[in-house]
Every structure is written in structure tokens, then in C-alpha cells.
Design a protein around this motif. Sequence first.
Motif, PDB file in Angstrom:
ATOM      1  N   PHE A  97       0.928  -1.364  -0.243  1.00 20.44           N
ATOM      2  CA  PHE A  97       0.099   0.066   0.149  1.00 20.44           C
ATOM      3  C   PHE A  97       1.016   1.210   0.015  1.00 20.44           C
ATOM      4  CE2 PHE A  97       0.130  -1.159   4.279  1.00 20.44           C
ATOM      5  CZ  PHE A  97       0.768  -0.384   5.085  1.00 20.44           C
ATOM      6  N   LEU A  98       0.235   2.405  -0.511  1.00 18.11           N
ATOM      7  CA  LEU A  98       0.955   3.513  -0.713  1.00 18.11           C
ATOM      8  C   LEU A  98       0.947   4.312   0.727  1.00 18.11           C
ATOM      9  CD1 LEU A  98       0.181   4.792  -4.225  1.00 18.11           C
ATOM     10  CD2 LEU A  98       2.404   3.941  -3.513  1.00 18.11           C
ATOM     11  N   VAL A  99      -0.377   4.261   1.405  1.00 16.54           N
ATOM     12  CA  VAL A  99      -0.854   4.878   2.531  1.00 16.54           C
ATOM     13  C   VAL A  99      -1.496   3.905   3.432  1.00 16.54           C
ATOM     14  CG1 VAL A  99      -0.566   7.307   1.800  1.00 16.54           C
ATOM     15  CG2 VAL A  99      -2.443   5.865   1.701  1.00 16.54           C
ATOM     16  N   SER A 100      -1.224   3.882   4.596  1.00 17.01           N
ATOM     17  CA  SER A 100      -2.320   3.277   5.615  1.00 17.01           C
ATOM     18  C   SER A 100      -3.731   3.721   5.244  1.00 17.01           C
ATOM     19  CB  SER A 100      -1.992   3.602   6.821  1.00 17.01           C
ATOM     20  OG  SER A 100      -2.224   4.775   7.335  1.00 17.01           O
ATOM     21  N   LEU A 101      -4.799   3.062   6.002  1.00 16.38           N
ATOM     22  CA  LEU A 101      -6.409   3.109   5.722  1.00 16.38           C
ATOM     23  C   LEU A 101      -6.437   4.620   6.561  1.00 16.38           C
ATOM     24  CD1 LEU A 101      -9.201   2.717   5.092  1.00 16.38           C
ATOM     25  CD2 LEU A 101      -9.323   1.464   7.324  1.00 16.38           C
TER      26      LEU A 101
ATOM     27  N   LEU B  49       6.453   7.608   4.646  1.00 18.43           N
ATOM     28  CA  LEU B  49       6.250   6.350   5.522  1.00 18.43           C
ATOM     29  C   LEU B  49       6.092   6.794   6.798  1.00 18.43           C
ATOM     30  CD1 LEU B  49       9.300   4.092   4.101  1.00 18.43           C
ATOM     31  CD2 LEU B  49       6.737   3.850   3.682  1.00 18.43           C
ATOM     32  N   ARG B  50       5.243   6.027   7.713  1.00 14.79           N
ATOM     33  CA  ARG B  50       5.009   6.308   9.023  1.00 14.79           C
ATOM     34  C   ARG B  50       5.326   5.101   9.782  1.00 14.79           C
ATOM     35  NH1 ARG B  50       1.881  10.897  10.134  1.00 14.79           N
ATOM     36  NH2 ARG B  50       0.390  11.536   8.506  1.00 14.79           N
ATOM     37  N   GLY B  51       5.849   5.206  11.239  1.00 20.08           N
ATOM     38  CA  GLY B  51       6.131   3.997  11.912  1.00 20.08           C
ATOM     39  C   GLY B  51       6.824   4.455  13.019  1.00 20.08           C
ATOM     40  N   PRO B  52       6.761   3.621  14.342  1.00 21.17           N
ATOM     41  CA  PRO B  52       7.393   3.930  15.321  1.00 21.17           C
ATOM     42  C   PRO B  52       8.982   4.091  15.228  1.00 21.17           C
ATOM     43  CG  PRO B  52       6.816   1.598  15.441  1.00 21.17           C
ATOM     44  CD  PRO B  52       6.334   2.357  13.988  1.00 21.17           C
ATOM     45  N   VAL B  53       9.687   4.768  16.054  1.00 19.20           N
ATOM     46  CA  VAL B  53      11.194   4.993  16.201  1.00 19.20           C
ATOM     47  C   VAL B  53      11.437   3.817  16.864  1.00 19.20           C
ATOM     48  CG1 VAL B  53      13.231   6.120  16.647  1.00 19.20           C
ATOM     49  CG2 VAL B  53      11.298   7.290  15.675  1.00 19.20           C
ATOM     50  N   VAL B  54      12.271   2.755  16.505  1.00 15.69           N
ATOM     51  CA  VAL B  54      12.777   1.669  17.208  1.00 15.69           C
ATOM     52  C   VAL B  54      14.223   1.497  17.315  1.00 15.69           C
ATOM     53  CG1 VAL B  54      10.662   0.407  15.871  1.00 15.69           C
ATOM     54  CG2 VAL B  54      13.013   0.357  14.916  1.00 15.69           C
TER      55      VAL B  54
ATOM     56  N   GLY C 231      10.321   1.787  12.427  1.00 16.28           N
ATOM     57  CA  GLY C 231       9.677   0.477  12.096  1.00 16.28           C
ATOM     58  C   GLY C 231       8.583   0.508  10.959  1.00 16.28           C
ATOM     59  N   ILE C 232       8.518  -0.254   9.909  1.00 18.14           N
ATOM     60  CA  ILE C 232       7.560  -0.174   8.836  1.00 18.14           C
ATOM     61  C   ILE C 232       6.598  -1.407   8.869  1.00 18.14           C
ATOM     62  CG2 ILE C 232       7.631   0.051   6.339  1.00 18.14           C
ATOM     63  CD1 ILE C 232       9.156   2.369   7.694  1.00 18.14           C
ATOM     64  N   ALA C 233       5.320  -0.980   8.571  1.00 18.56           N
ATOM     65  CA  ALA C 233       4.204  -1.976   8.661  1.00 18.56           C
ATOM     66  C   ALA C 233       4.281  -3.058   7.511  1.00 18.56           C
ATOM     67  CB  ALA C 233       3.010  -1.120   8.432  1.00 18.56           C
TER      68      ALA C 233
ATOM     69  N   ARG D 195      17.218  -5.178   6.024  1.00 17.23           N
ATOM     70  CA  ARG D 195      16.923  -3.897   5.490  1.00 17.23           C
ATOM     71  C   ARG D 195      16.398  -2.994   6.540  1.00 17.23           C
ATOM     72  NH1 ARG D 195      13.102  -2.731   0.861  1.00 17.23           N
ATOM     73  NH2 ARG D 195      14.130  -1.179  -0.623  1.00 17.23           N
ATOM     74  N   GLN D 196      17.032  -2.034   6.646  1.00 14.93           N
ATOM     75  CA  GLN D 196      16.550  -0.825   7.365  1.00 14.93           C
ATOM     76  C   GLN D 196      16.309   0.399   6.817  1.00 14.93           C
ATOM     77  OE1 GLN D 196      19.337  -0.963  10.821  1.00 14.93           O
ATOM     78  NE2 GLN D 196      18.643  -2.684  11.390  1.00 14.93           N
ATOM     79  N   VAL D 197      15.325   1.111   7.481  1.00 21.02           N
ATOM     80  CA  VAL D 197      14.919   2.478   7.154  1.00 21.02           C
ATOM     81  C   VAL D 197      15.228   3.450   8.173  1.00 21.02           C
ATOM     82  CG1 VAL D 197      13.002   4.168   6.312  1.00 21.02           C
ATOM     83  CG2 VAL D 197      13.121   1.524   5.563  1.00 21.02           C
ATOM     84  N   GLU D 198      16.282   4.188   7.909  1.00 28.27           N
ATOM     85  CA  GLU D 198      16.833   5.051   9.121  1.00 28.27           C
ATOM     86  C   GLU D 198      17.113   6.516   8.402  1.00 28.27           C
ATOM     87  OE1 GLU D 198      20.588   3.566  10.564  1.00 28.27           O
ATOM     88  OE2 GLU D 198      20.826   2.325   8.833  1.00 28.27           O
TER      89      GLU D 198
END
Length: 287
Positions: free
Chosen positions: A50-54, A167-172, A189-191, A231-234
Motif C-alpha cells: 500500500f502507498l498509505v495506511s487506511l 512512510l509512518r512508523g515508530p522509532v525503534v 519500524g515499517i508496517a 534491510r532498514q529504513v533510518e
Amino acid sequence: MKSVAIGIFDGVHQGHQKILAEAAKYGPVTALTFHPHPTSVFAPERTPPFLVSLEDRIELLEAHGASEVVVIEFTKEFASKSPDEFINQVLVESLQAKHVTVGANFTFGHKASGNADYLVASGKFGVSAVPLAEDRGSAISSTRIRSLIIDGDIERANELLTRSFYLRGPVVHGEKRGREIGYPTANIGIADHATIPADGIYAGWLTVGEHRWKSAISIGTNPTFPGVRGRQVEAYAIGESGLDLYDKDAKLEFTHRLRDTLKFNSLDELLVQMKSDCTKAIELLER
């Protein structure tokens, strides 16, 4: 008059915005959307990212003119409705539609047997079928935008979205290696099933709460350092240190791709490149 715009609307891109704008000509817009994606019900193995969450889809629909958003849970039972049942039960009885706006390729009902012409033939309401928006000779679609993002062509994707992809997510917690070398990063943290840009370095913005920082964003496995890691997103908030962001929700906007992921022969080489990346990111973000 009750004006209803129908679609999945993943990303609420330029084409979706045309549907919403057309619907607005006929009164306050109710955006009717579906969740989860129909493919996830009938062919889970082919479910697109998905491009965005609901939640973000609803927010974007409202930002582009919907006065309310109605979400229908997409199930096999719902999909089995005949076109007439969908028209009568959903559009007429539930939503009390007086005008319905769809994309020209819209289908509905059991085995996708209904389309825009079927809506017109029902005679229950006015109908607008909006031609697919095009860009450079090809239709603008969520599928096309996903492909651009996955290929790392973030600038083109942003043109079609009319905004920065995010992207949205918590900082882990990560390996904290960035902190050790003077570039502390927030690991996001990516969904599951989110669309992730190609490995590489990007310029963008990191937003946490009320704070928004210019950022250099890394996606990948960091091949310069030994060991196996996922793989990480930072994101490095440029010039910031000592930020305590753990467990806070973050929004990461991507504006420009700076370069591919590279393996450096030494830490010094990496640091020189990271300084250059940050300088370039600032230049682009301040334009």
C-alpha cells in the motif's frame, strides 16, 4: 444533493483528485472506499503493497475535498453482491446518493459485472465517469506509482502523487552505529506491506510530534560494516544530536534520491560521503 465518489483511492494521487474534484461539482462529497484491498481477499499472494495506511487514506481524502469518508469492509460476501444489490443497498439505501462519480475503468458487483454504464442504466442517480488521468502518455495509477517508488524514482512518484511520498512508523532501536560515528539515526519500524523505496540515500523530512527536521535517509543493509543485518529504513536529522525519539511515531517524507547504496573501504571514506550527502540534502530541501 448527496454526491458520492467511489474508489480504493490508495495514495489519493492526481487521478483520484480529479474524481474528487468532479464529485464536488454536485454537492458535498462522500468518498466511498474499501478495505482491505480486493486482491488480498481473492489472491492474498498477489496483494500489492500500500502507498498509505487506511488512516492516512482517510486523512488525504478529506484534505482533497471529501466531507466524509465511508469505509466498507471488503469481504467475499460483499464481493458476491450483484451490481443491483450494490446500487440499491449501498448507494441508494445507505448513502442516499443523488450523484455518483467513478473512474472510467470502475467495476463493481459479482465478478466485476457492473461498470459506469451499468450505473447510468440504473437511472437511480446522476453519474460521472472520469477519464483516467494521464502523464507522459501513460495512465496515472497506484500501481504505476508503486513501481516508481520501488525503483527509487521518488521525484516522478511525487509528481503523480502531488506531494512527497512518506512512510509512518515508530522509532525503534537499531545498532546505534550512527551515534558512534557522529550521525545518530532514527530507525523507523515499517508496517507489513508498505511500499518501500529502493535501497539508497534520499533527502527528505523527519517529523516527530511538532518537530520537523531536514534529513538524510538511508534504506538498505549498510554493506560497509561487517555482519548480516536486515534491510532498514533510518533517518539522520541533519545537525541534530541527543534527540530521544524511541517509541515515538515518526513520519518520513522522501523528496529526492541522492545516490545508490555503496560499500566503502574505510570509515573515513564513509564519513566524507555522509558529509557530502547531508550538504546536498540541505541544498535540495532549501530550494
